[in-house]
Design a protein around this motif. Structure first.
Motif, PDB file in Angstrom:
ATOM      1  N   ALA A 304      72.514  33.960  24.337  1.00 61.87           N
ATOM      2  CA  ALA A 304      71.975  35.174  23.704  1.00 61.87           C
ATOM      3  C   ALA A 304      71.712  34.941  22.218  1.00 61.87           C
ATOM      4  N   LEU A 305      72.609  34.197  21.546  1.00 60.10           N
ATOM      5  CA  LEU A 305      72.420  33.925  20.126  1.00 60.10           C
ATOM      6  C   LEU A 305      71.124  33.155  19.869  1.00 60.10           C
ATOM      7  N   MET A 306      70.828  32.185  20.749  1.00 58.53           N
ATOM      8  CA  MET A 306      69.636  31.372  20.550  1.00 58.53           C
ATOM      9  C   MET A 306      68.352  32.161  20.790  1.00 58.53           C
ATOM     10  N   ARG A 307      68.480  33.394  21.341  1.00 61.98           N
ATOM     11  CA  ARG A 307      67.308  34.259  21.505  1.00 61.98           C
ATOM     12  C   ARG A 307      67.137  35.232  20.340  1.00 61.98           C
ATOM     13  N   VAL A 308      68.077  35.202  19.397  1.00 64.73           N
ATOM     14  CA  VAL A 308      67.977  36.082  18.235  1.00 64.73           C
ATOM     15  C   VAL A 308      66.804  35.631  17.364  1.00 64.73           C
ATOM     16  N   GLN A 309      66.085  36.597  16.826  1.00 66.22           N
ATOM     17  CA  GLN A 309      64.972  36.264  15.943  1.00 66.22           C
ATOM     18  C   GLN A 309      65.483  35.453  14.745  1.00 66.22           C
ATOM     19  N   ARG A 310      64.677  34.494  14.329  1.00 66.43           N
ATOM     20  CA  ARG A 310      64.974  33.634  13.198  1.00 66.43           C
ATOM     21  C   ARG A 310      66.156  32.704  13.440  1.00 66.43           C
ATOM     22  N   PHE A 311      66.616  32.582  14.701  1.00 68.50           N
ATOM     23  CA  PHE A 311      67.735  31.678  14.955  1.00 68.50           C
ATOM     24  C   PHE A 311      67.362  30.246  14.564  1.00 68.50           C
ATOM     25  N   GLY A 312      66.168  29.818  14.965  1.00 66.91           N
ATOM     26  CA  GLY A 312      65.739  28.467  14.613  1.00 66.91           C
ATOM     27  C   GLY A 312      65.596  28.291  13.119  1.00 66.91           C
ATOM     28  N   THR A 313      65.098  29.321  12.443  1.00 68.07           N
ATOM     29  CA  THR A 313      64.972  29.236  10.987  1.00 68.07           C
ATOM     30  C   THR A 313      66.335  29.181  10.317  1.00 68.07           C
ATOM     31  N   VAL A 314      67.275  29.962  10.822  1.00 67.23           N
ATOM     32  CA  VAL A 314      68.635  29.933  10.259  1.00 67.23           C
ATOM     33  C   VAL A 314      69.257  28.554  10.451  1.00 67.23           C
ATOM     34  N   MET A 315      68.997  27.923  11.602  1.00 71.14           N
ATOM     35  CA  MET A 315      69.548  26.587  11.853  1.00 71.14           C
ATOM     36  C   MET A 315      69.006  25.568  10.854  1.00 71.14           C
ATOM     37  N   LEU A 316      67.812  25.798  10.323  1.00 73.47           N
ATOM     38  CA  LEU A 316      67.260  24.877   9.330  1.00 73.47           C
ATOM     39  C   LEU A 316      68.089  24.879   8.049  1.00 73.47           C
ATOM     40  N   PHE A 317      68.770  25.988   7.771  1.00 76.45           N
ATOM     41  CA  PHE A 317      69.600  26.082   6.576  1.00 76.45           C
ATOM     42  C   PHE A 317      71.028  25.581   6.820  1.00 76.45           C
ATOM     43  N   MET A 318      71.344  25.211   8.042  1.00 79.42           N
ATOM     44  CA  MET A 318      72.665  24.672   8.373  1.00 79.42           C
ATOM     45  C   MET A 318      72.660  23.169   8.126  1.00 79.42           C
TER      46      MET A 318
END
Length: 336
Positions: A304-318
């Motif tokens: 479910a978390l990976m379907r959250v909007q901007r999840f991929g973008t947030v991962m770029l900042f990790m």
């Protein structure tokens, strides 16, 4: 020669995808598409990487391109359905999943995705404003009072709940005890009448001012350090969730808070406001509580978390360590 070059670049993209470096994988797949735009595999793989980054519009476009090159591609239908579901295009997503299920009736991933879509649709319909019911109202006219009224009798009469006559008025004011004027008087008052001295002003002239409190009032003072036994409640907004999450100190308590929220509600709760620090804390808690008894629930929440909007973008900042944490956590829940 061009096709061989495209295949080599595709393998590099697959390696980056497995390592969780989705932006690099997208770059390799794009290079392969530029070298050979007639191979549907390149578009299909890039759509998967776009889904990981939450770029649902791009994933939908690439999946549609795959279906133009390969009309009965089940993976393309499945991924386009996922993208459309994340975009709240439920009708088209349901159509894609049903078509994919028709081609592969035993595919459990498609069945699970379709079941989650139906559950999310029911939840959203349940939150809609109910229609107002029309209740018939019957107006009954009271019978007119036909009793005669004297000409000299006033229509309104003064009415009181207490006797206003001066001779029957009683003193109801409670007589207060005199205030203590010395320390000895204050001690005696505290011991005999349950009054606690709260302070005061003592003057050499003997005109003291002493502040007192009753024992009953003192017993209601809040005690510091008392354990909070309030049960965990399900937060309804991201502000409430973040506030509750940050107030908890243990991973077990945070996991209990997370379990009050259905996994399918996470995309609607976070929307496009998921922050890297909060995601990092959530992943740390998932890794801490993951065991054979919780692996299934952790998997559902991760999905479910990976379907959250901007999840991929947030991962770029990790950082790389946090991305590896997510990858190892996914492998751990799959192995349990």
């Amino acid at each position: 020669m061009v096709s061989e070059t495209a295949k080599l670049v595709k393998e590099k993209g697959n390696g980056a995808f497995k390592a969780g470096d989705y932006p690099t994988a997208i770059g390799h797949y794009t290079t392969a598409i530029l070298a050979d735009g007639n191979d549907p595999t390149f578009y299909l793989n890039r759509a998967a990487a776009y889904l990981k980054l939450g770029k649902n519009e791009d994933a939908e476009r690439d999946s549609t391109k795959v279906l133009a090159l390969s009309p009965n591609n089940v993976k393309a239908l499945f991924r386009r359905g996922q993208a459309r579901r994340s975009l709240s295009n439920f009708d088209d997503a349901r159509q894609d999943f049903n078509e994919a299920l028709r081609l592969e009736p035993s595919n459990m991933s498609i069945k699970n995705e379709l079941a989650e879509l139906e559950e999310e649709t029911r939840e959203r319909q349940g939150k809609s404003v109910p229609r107002r019911r029309r209740v018939p109202i019957e107006i009954i006219e009271p019978e007119a009072d036909k009793s005669p009224v004297a000409k000299d009798e006033p229509l309104l009469q003064p009415v009181s709940s207490r006797d206003l006559r001066p001779e029957t008025k009683r003193e109801t004011r409670e007589q207060l005890p005199p205030k203590p004027q010395t320390f000895a008087d204050a001690k005696q008052a505290r011991e005999s009448k349950g009054i606690r001295v709260g302070g005061g002003i003592f003057r050499p002239s003997g005109n003291h001012t002493i502040v007192t409190r009753t024992a009953n009032e003192a017993s209601h003072e809040p005690r510091s350090g008392k354990a909070n036994t309030t049960p965990v409640q399900s937060p309804t907004t991201l502000f409430d969730f973040t506030k509750s999450w940050n107030s908890l100190e243990t991973d077990e308590a945070r996991w209990k808070l997370m379990c009050t929220i259905p996994p399918s509600s996470l995309p609607a709760l976070f929307q496009a406001s998921l922050e890297p620090d909060l995601l990092k804390s959530i992943l740390h808690t998932f890794q801490a509580v993951c065991n054979p008894s919780t692996s299934s629930a952790v998997r559902d929440y991760l999905t479910a978390l990976m379907r959250v909007q901007r999840f991929g973008t947030v991962m770029l900042f990790m950082d790389k360590q946090e991305r590896q944490r997510l990858e190892s956590l996914l492998q751990e829940v799959e192995s349990l």
